[in-house]
Design a protein around this motif. Structure first.
Motif, PDB file in Angstrom:
ATOM      1  N   THR A 114       0.768  -1.164  -0.158  1.00  0.00           N
ATOM      2  CA  THR A 114       0.042   0.171   0.036  1.00  0.00           C
ATOM      3  C   THR A 114       0.787   1.280   0.086  1.00  0.00           C
ATOM      4  OG1 THR A 114      -0.176   0.252   2.409  1.00  0.00           O
ATOM      5  CG2 THR A 114      -1.859  -1.028   1.363  1.00  0.00           C
ATOM      6  N   THR A 134      -3.888  -0.724  -3.837  1.00  0.00           N
ATOM      7  CA  THR A 134      -4.057  -1.503  -2.642  1.00  0.00           C
ATOM      8  C   THR A 134      -3.939  -3.101  -3.279  1.00  0.00           C
ATOM      9  OG1 THR A 134      -5.809  -0.157  -2.066  1.00  0.00           O
ATOM     10  CG2 THR A 134      -5.448  -1.868  -0.508  1.00  0.00           C
ATOM     11  N   SER A 158      -4.714   7.162   1.293  1.00  0.00           N
ATOM     12  CA  SER A 158      -4.771   6.338   2.635  1.00  0.00           C
ATOM     13  C   SER A 158      -6.009   5.750   2.988  1.00  0.00           C
ATOM     14  CB  SER A 158      -3.931   6.940   3.699  1.00  0.00           C
ATOM     15  OG  SER A 158      -3.756   8.174   3.689  1.00  0.00           O
ATOM     16  N   ARG A 159      -7.143   6.686   2.691  1.00  0.00           N
ATOM     17  CA  ARG A 159      -8.338   6.602   3.254  1.00  0.00           C
ATOM     18  C   ARG A 159      -8.876   5.289   2.600  1.00  0.00           C
ATOM     19  NH1 ARG A 159     -12.163  11.246   1.951  1.00  0.00           N
ATOM     20  NH2 ARG A 159     -10.279  12.295   2.673  1.00  0.00           N
ATOM     21  N   ASN A 160      -8.630   5.282   1.161  1.00  0.00           N
ATOM     22  CA  ASN A 160      -9.056   4.280   0.168  1.00  0.00           C
ATOM     23  C   ASN A 160      -8.313   2.927   0.739  1.00  0.00           C
ATOM     24  OD1 ASN A 160     -10.979   5.533  -1.157  1.00  0.00           O
ATOM     25  ND2 ASN A 160      -9.608   6.293  -2.708  1.00  0.00           N
ATOM     26  N   HIS A 161      -6.942   3.131   1.099  1.00  0.00           N
ATOM     27  CA  HIS A 161      -6.309   1.625   1.337  1.00  0.00           C
ATOM     28  C   HIS A 161      -7.148   1.269   2.695  1.00  0.00           C
ATOM     29  CE1 HIS A 161      -3.230   1.890  -1.200  1.00  0.00           C
ATOM     30  NE2 HIS A 161      -2.473   3.016  -0.631  1.00  0.00           N
ATOM     31  N   THR A 162      -7.748   2.030   3.811  1.00  0.00           N
ATOM     32  CA  THR A 162      -8.294   1.407   4.910  1.00  0.00           C
ATOM     33  C   THR A 162      -9.531   0.728   4.419  1.00  0.00           C
ATOM     34  OG1 THR A 162      -9.339   3.472   5.322  1.00  0.00           O
ATOM     35  CG2 THR A 162      -7.335   3.339   6.240  1.00  0.00           C
ATOM     36  N   HIS A 163     -10.209   1.421   3.589  1.00  0.00           N
ATOM     37  CA  HIS A 163     -11.443   0.834   2.938  1.00  0.00           C
ATOM     38  C   HIS A 163     -11.361  -0.584   2.203  1.00  0.00           C
ATOM     39  CE1 HIS A 163     -15.521   1.379   1.776  1.00  0.00           C
ATOM     40  NE2 HIS A 163     -15.496   1.259   0.482  1.00  0.00           N
ATOM     41  N   LEU A 204      -8.318  -2.682   2.090  1.00  0.00           N
ATOM     42  CA  LEU A 204      -7.284  -3.728   2.209  1.00  0.00           C
ATOM     43  C   LEU A 204      -7.925  -4.900   2.787  1.00  0.00           C
ATOM     44  CD1 LEU A 204      -4.356  -4.427   2.065  1.00  0.00           C
ATOM     45  CD2 LEU A 204      -3.955  -3.292   4.584  1.00  0.00           C
ATOM     46  N   SER A 253      -0.434   6.026   3.554  1.00  0.00           N
ATOM     47  CA  SER A 253      -0.481   4.838   2.635  1.00  0.00           C
ATOM     48  C   SER A 253       0.478   3.820   3.257  1.00  0.00           C
ATOM     49  CB  SER A 253      -0.172   4.831   1.196  1.00  0.00           C
ATOM     50  OG  SER A 253      -1.038   5.890   0.836  1.00  0.00           O
ATOM     51  N   VAL A 294      -1.112   2.199   6.679  1.00  0.00           N
ATOM     52  CA  VAL A 294      -2.234   1.467   6.578  1.00  0.00           C
ATOM     53  C   VAL A 294      -1.661   0.073   6.220  1.00  0.00           C
ATOM     54  CG1 VAL A 294      -4.369   0.859   5.378  1.00  0.00           C
ATOM     55  CG2 VAL A 294      -3.781   3.214   5.698  1.00  0.00           C
ATOM     56  N   SER A 305      -1.845  -3.167   9.429  1.00  0.00           N
ATOM     57  CA  SER A 305      -2.574  -4.390   9.249  1.00  0.00           C
ATOM     58  C   SER A 305      -1.923  -5.378   9.472  1.00  0.00           C
ATOM     59  CB  SER A 305      -3.254  -3.945   7.888  1.00  0.00           C
ATOM     60  OG  SER A 305      -4.105  -2.694   7.818  1.00  0.00           O
TER      61      SER A 305
END
Ligand code: KG4
Ligand code: ZN
Length: 365
Positions: A11, A16, A51-56, A58, A90, A93, A97
């Motif tokens: 990421t 992702t 980074s917000r999209n990675h959290t969504h 991943l 990014s 995240v 995880s």
């Protein structure tokens, strides 16, 4: 302990990706989500959105990678994550995880350098692709992406010499800036490639080939970008109108063969490709190695692939260019670099943090 397979996550920028990879480099699964649509309105990558999209994305992507490999999380021997270099949010995240999964499963994890992943990508294989059976270290590796342009001598795992690197823009960045400048949009490299292939003449416009004569194998693409800007500004009004009309046709998918737009793209592309192929040749000449690898997103470029292949045949060099799915950012290459290191007894501790900048290899000069 021998690690037979790992779950890897990438990421570092805007893709992702999760993969299950074996110690032999066999990709049991790789699942990626592109964020192009999310960044499109901004004409470039917005770190906070990335980074917000990675959290969504991943966790569902990790689940899907396990499912496609037919494995449960508990069957994975260890974990790998890109910990450097990249966008800090990014990277965080992926790192948080993977650290959590490693802790929960009570198994080791390792953070790897993104560039090392790109440089080892030629060893990846799957049901549809395998590198030549005699391909091995040492080799010349040219890593060309949106963030990097570096020429390496790869001797063995972890033994890398930097022969040259870009002193300003990366090759992919040059493509992307050029595409944005002429109105082709984001991400531009692939569009320049496509338009150039529509009958564009490579010598319709003259662009500089920046090759330092100071004995280094460095790259510089900022002069090329400035030259392209000047060329746009010096176009006659009629040519500007023509370019505008052709851009509209391209967007509507009815650009004819042999346009001014395709000449412009082909000439720019050729200037980048000339420099890259020349540096590959110089890397081979300096080291005497007859093996070379192109990797990173820009190695998807069709003209570069063709020109590098011509060069390799002419000079008797074994050229390996991984399939595009392993050239652009992906977790499989990260997993392979990580599992090799885990099998050497290396691992990371829970203290590991992300590093936005992390040079890889020994700088010779
Ligand atoms: O390796 P990558 O997926 O991500 C980074 O680590 O940067 O590379 C992305 C870069 C972008 O600059 C993109 O424009 C460029 O690779 N790229 C291309 C092509 N496909 C992707 N550049 C030229 N021609 C292409 N066909
Ligand atoms: Zn990359």
């Amino acid at each position: 302990m021998q690690f037979k397979n790992v779950l890897a996550v990438e990421t570092s920028c805007d893709d992702t990706s999760a993969a299950i990879v074996t110690a032999e480099g066999f990709v049991r699964s790789v699942v990626s989500a592109s964020q192009v649509q999310a960044h499109l309105p901004f004409g470039g990558i917005v770190p906070e959105i990335a980074s917000r999209n990675h959290t969504h994305y991943l966790l569902p992507i990790i689940d899907e990678a396990l499912k496609q490999a037919g494995m449960k999380l508990s069957e994975v021997d260890g974990f790998v994550v890109t910990s450097a270099p990249g966008l800090i949010g990014s990277l965080l995240v992926g790192l948080v995880s993977i650290k959590s999964l490693a802790l929960a499963e009570g198994k080791p994890f390792i953070g790897v350098n993104h560039l090392e992943g790109h440089l080892l990508a030629p060893f990846l294989k799957d049901d549809k692709y395998a590198p030549p059976t005699d391909f091995t270290y040492p080799y010349i590796g040219l890593a060309i992406s949106g963030g990097h342009t570096s020429l390496y001598e790869i001797r063995a795992l972890g033994d890398y010499d930097v022969l040259g690197h870009t002193i300003d823009d990366a090759a992919g960045e040059a493509f992307d800036k050029f595409a944005k400048m002429i109105g082709l949009g984001f991400p531009g490299g692939v569009f320049v490639d496509q338009v150039a292939a529509m009958g564009g003449k490579v010598n319709a416009f003259h662009f500089p080939r920046a090759l330092s004569r100071d004995g280094t194998y460095n790259f510089s693409f900022s002069g090329l970008k400035t030259a392209a800007q000047r060329t746009v500004e010096s176009l006659a009004p009629a040519q500007r109108e023509q370019l505008k009309a052709e851009l509209k046709m391209w967007r509507e998918k009815n650009l004819p063969q042999g346009s001014l737009l395709s000449d412009f793209c082909a000439s720019f592309q050729e200037a980048v490709v000339d420099v890259l192929v020349m540096r590959l040749g110089q890397g081979v000449a300096r080291t005497g190695l007859k093996r070379a690898v192109l990797t990173g997103g820009v190695s998807a470029n069709s003209r570069l692939r063709a020109r590098a292949q011509e060069w390799a045949v002419r000079d008797g060099v074994q050229l390996v260019v991984p399939p595009i799915r392993y050239c652009t950012d992906n977790a499989a290459m990260i997993g392979y670099a990580g599992i090799l290191r885990l099998n050497k007894g290396e691992f990371s501790s829970q203290d590991l943090g992300p590093s936005p900048k992390a040079p890889l290899g020994n700088h010779l000069r």
